[in-house]
Scaffold this motif. Structure first.
Motif, short mmCIF file in Angstrom:
data_model
loop_
_atom_site.label_atom_id
_atom_site.label_comp_id
_atom_site.label_asym_id
_atom_site.label_seq_id
_atom_site.Cartn_x
_atom_site.Cartn_y
_atom_site.Cartn_z
N ASN A 57 -31.79 18.86 1.13
CA ASN A 57 -29.91 18.44 1.48
C ASN A 57 -29.12 18.84 1.73
OD1 ASN A 57 -31.76 15.31 1.74
ND2 ASN A 57 -32.17 15.53 0.23
N VAL A 58 -29.31 20.50 1.33
CA VAL A 58 -27.46 20.99 0.62
C VAL A 58 -27.37 21.48 1.98
CG1 VAL A 58 -28.88 23.69 0.12
CG2 VAL A 58 -26.62 22.47 -0.51
N ASP A 59 -27.75 21.68 2.87
CA ASP A 59 -27.65 22.06 3.96
C ASP A 59 -26.86 21.04 5.24
OD1 ASP A 59 -27.30 24.40 3.82
OD2 ASP A 59 -29.77 24.96 4.38
N LYS A 60 -27.16 19.30 4.45
CA LYS A 60 -27.02 18.77 6.24
C LYS A 60 -25.56 18.02 5.94
CE LYS A 60 -30.34 15.71 5.00
NZ LYS A 60 -31.24 14.30 4.80
N ALA A 111 1.38 -1.02 -0.14
CA ALA A 111 -0.22 0.15 0.09
C ALA A 111 1.07 1.54 0.19
CB ALA A 111 -1.23 -0.11 1.00
N ARG A 112 1.92 1.50 1.07
CA ARG A 112 2.60 2.18 0.94
C ARG A 112 3.67 2.47 -0.77
NH1 ARG A 112 4.99 3.86 4.82
NH2 ARG A 112 4.94 2.28 5.72
N ASP A 113 2.93 1.85 -1.22
CA ASP A 113 4.36 2.13 -2.79
C ASP A 113 2.81 2.30 -4.02
OD1 ASP A 113 6.48 0.63 -1.89
OD2 ASP A 113 5.82 -1.06 -2.54
N VAL A 114 2.23 2.03 -3.80
CA VAL A 114 0.51 2.83 -4.49
C VAL A 114 0.19 3.51 -3.64
CG1 VAL A 114 1.08 0.49 -5.78
CG2 VAL A 114 -0.48 0.83 -3.63
N MET A 115 -0.04 4.19 -3.08
CA MET A 115 -1.01 5.22 -1.97
C MET A 115 -0.75 6.67 -3.09
SD MET A 115 -0.21 5.17 1.94
CE MET A 115 1.81 6.11 2.29
N THR A 116 -2.04 7.35 -3.09
CA THR A 116 -1.76 8.49 -3.04
C THR A 116 -1.50 9.21 -1.51
OG1 THR A 116 -2.92 8.58 -4.98
CG2 THR A 116 -2.97 10.93 -3.87
N ARG A 117 -0.36 10.20 -1.10
CA ARG A 117 -0.09 11.01 -0.46
C ARG A 117 -0.64 11.75 0.29
NH1 ARG A 117 3.80 7.13 -1.33
NH2 ARG A 117 5.14 5.99 -0.08
N ASP A 118 -0.77 12.84 -0.55
CA ASP A 118 -1.20 14.26 -0.70
C ASP A 118 -3.55 13.49 -0.60
OD1 ASP A 118 -2.10 16.96 -0.30
OD2 ASP A 118 -1.77 17.38 -2.31
N VAL A 119 -4.00 13.29 0.38
CA VAL A 119 -5.47 13.39 0.65
C VAL A 119 -6.53 14.34 1.11
CG1 VAL A 119 -6.87 11.26 1.32
CG2 VAL A 119 -4.50 11.11 1.37
N GLU A 120 -7.22 14.38 0.10
CA GLU A 120 -7.99 15.29 -0.10
C GLU A 120 -9.05 14.57 1.12
OE1 GLU A 120 -9.69 17.79 -2.74
OE2 GLU A 120 -8.22 17.12 -4.04
N THR A 121 -9.55 15.84 2.18
CA THR A 121 -9.80 15.57 3.29
C THR A 121 -11.48 16.07 3.52
OG1 THR A 121 -8.82 15.47 5.16
CG2 THR A 121 -8.60 14.02 4.55
N VAL A 122 -12.70 15.55 4.02
CA VAL A 122 -13.82 16.39 4.53
C VAL A 122 -13.92 16.79 5.81
CG1 VAL A 122 -14.91 16.94 2.23
CG2 VAL A 122 -15.43 14.86 3.80
N ALA A 123 -14.67 17.31 7.01
CA ALA A 123 -15.37 17.30 7.95
C ALA A 123 -16.34 16.78 8.09
CB ALA A 123 -15.28 18.03 8.70
N PRO A 124 -16.72 15.94 8.94
CA PRO A 124 -17.96 15.94 9.52
C PRO A 124 -19.00 16.60 9.28
CG PRO A 124 -17.04 14.98 11.12
CD PRO A 124 -15.54 15.85 10.00
N ASP A 125 -18.81 17.35 9.84
CA ASP A 125 -19.82 19.13 10.02
C ASP A 125 -19.85 19.52 8.45
OD1 ASP A 125 -20.38 17.93 12.40
OD2 ASP A 125 -18.86 19.91 13.44
N ASP A 126 -18.85 19.08 7.18
CA ASP A 126 -19.15 20.06 6.42
C ASP A 126 -20.81 19.84 5.76
OD1 ASP A 126 -17.03 21.01 6.37
OD2 ASP A 126 -15.42 19.49 4.48
N ASP A 127 -21.16 20.83 4.49
CA ASP A 127 -22.53 20.85 4.17
C ASP A 127 -21.96 19.92 2.85
OD1 ASP A 127 -23.44 22.29 6.28
OD2 ASP A 127 -23.49 23.88 4.95
N VAL A 128 -23.34 19.14 2.67
CA VAL A 128 -23.36 17.95 1.65
C VAL A 128 -23.28 19.04 0.51
CG1 VAL A 128 -25.03 16.94 0.02
CG2 VAL A 128 -25.44 17.05 2.59
N GLY A 129 -23.42 20.46 0.42
CA GLY A 129 -23.64 21.69 -1.11
C GLY A 129 -21.55 22.13 -1.02
N ASP A 130 -21.04 21.88 -0.25
CA ASP A 130 -19.78 21.81 0.22
C ASP A 130 -19.32 20.73 -0.96
OD1 ASP A 130 -20.23 24.35 1.19
OD2 ASP A 130 -19.78 24.43 3.54
N VAL A 131 -19.68 19.86 0.19
CA VAL A 131 -19.08 18.24 -0.32
C VAL A 131 -19.14 18.01 -1.91
CG1 VAL A 131 -18.66 16.33 -0.30
CG2 VAL A 131 -18.34 17.14 1.77
#
Length: 161
Positions: free
Chosen positions: A97-100, A4-24
């Motif tokens: 759903n956008v603000d969920k 996994a170390r050999d093939v993984m993408t290291r710069d991972v974009e993430t979101v937070a649990p409180d981020d809105d559906v619309g933003d994601v």
């Protein structure tokens, strides 16, 4: 053998649990992939994919709920109308759903791997319905492995690149 170390993408974009559906959704529209690990601080608490978000805007039946009377519309009448999905206006579902928060739609049962997992384990996990595997090193997200990553690495290895 590849890990996994050999093939993984290291710069991972993430979101937070409180981020809105619309933003994601906006973030996904600009991304070259279709899902994000969900981090609460440094802890992986879920994963959200296009599939999770699309399900917000699809119903199992073609049933329209039409309010009757005066506001606050305490009664509704159900009209079963067979309407094709192409004719439906999804704007109402989007507005609802956008603000969920993402925590309400994310998958919480996340399959993960560690950097030392070999390519055979990755292939076993990615050969089903899973498309991406967060890579955790002692509980910390250090990368992500997708089907595309594994296929590309195997191709390169066979070509001697």
């Amino acid at each position: 053998m590849l890990t996994a170390r050999d093939v993984m993408t290291r710069d991972v974009e993430t979101v937070a649990p409180d981020d809105d559906v619309g933003d994601v959704l906006s973030k996904l529209a600009k991304a070259e992939f279709n899902g994000f690990p969900v981090l609460d601080g440094d802890e992986l608490v879920g994963i959200v994919t296009q599939g999770d978000l699309v399900r917000l805007f699809q119903t199992d039946e073609h049933v329209l709920w039409i309010p009757i009377g005066l506001p606050p519309f305490t009664e509704t009448v159900t009209y079963a109308v067979d309407v094709s999905w192409e004719d439906l206006d999804l704007g109402v579902d989007f507005a609802r759903n956008v603000d969920k928060p993402i925590r309400e739609v994310m998958t919480t049962d996340v399959v993960t791997v560690v950097p030392e997992d070999d390519v055979d384990r990755l292939l076993d996990l990615l050969s089903g319905t899973i498309n991406r595997l967060p890579v955790l090193d002692e509980g910390t997200l250090v990368g992500i492995v997708t089907r595309e990553d594994v296929i590309g690495a195997l191709r390169d290895e066979r070509r001697g690149v």
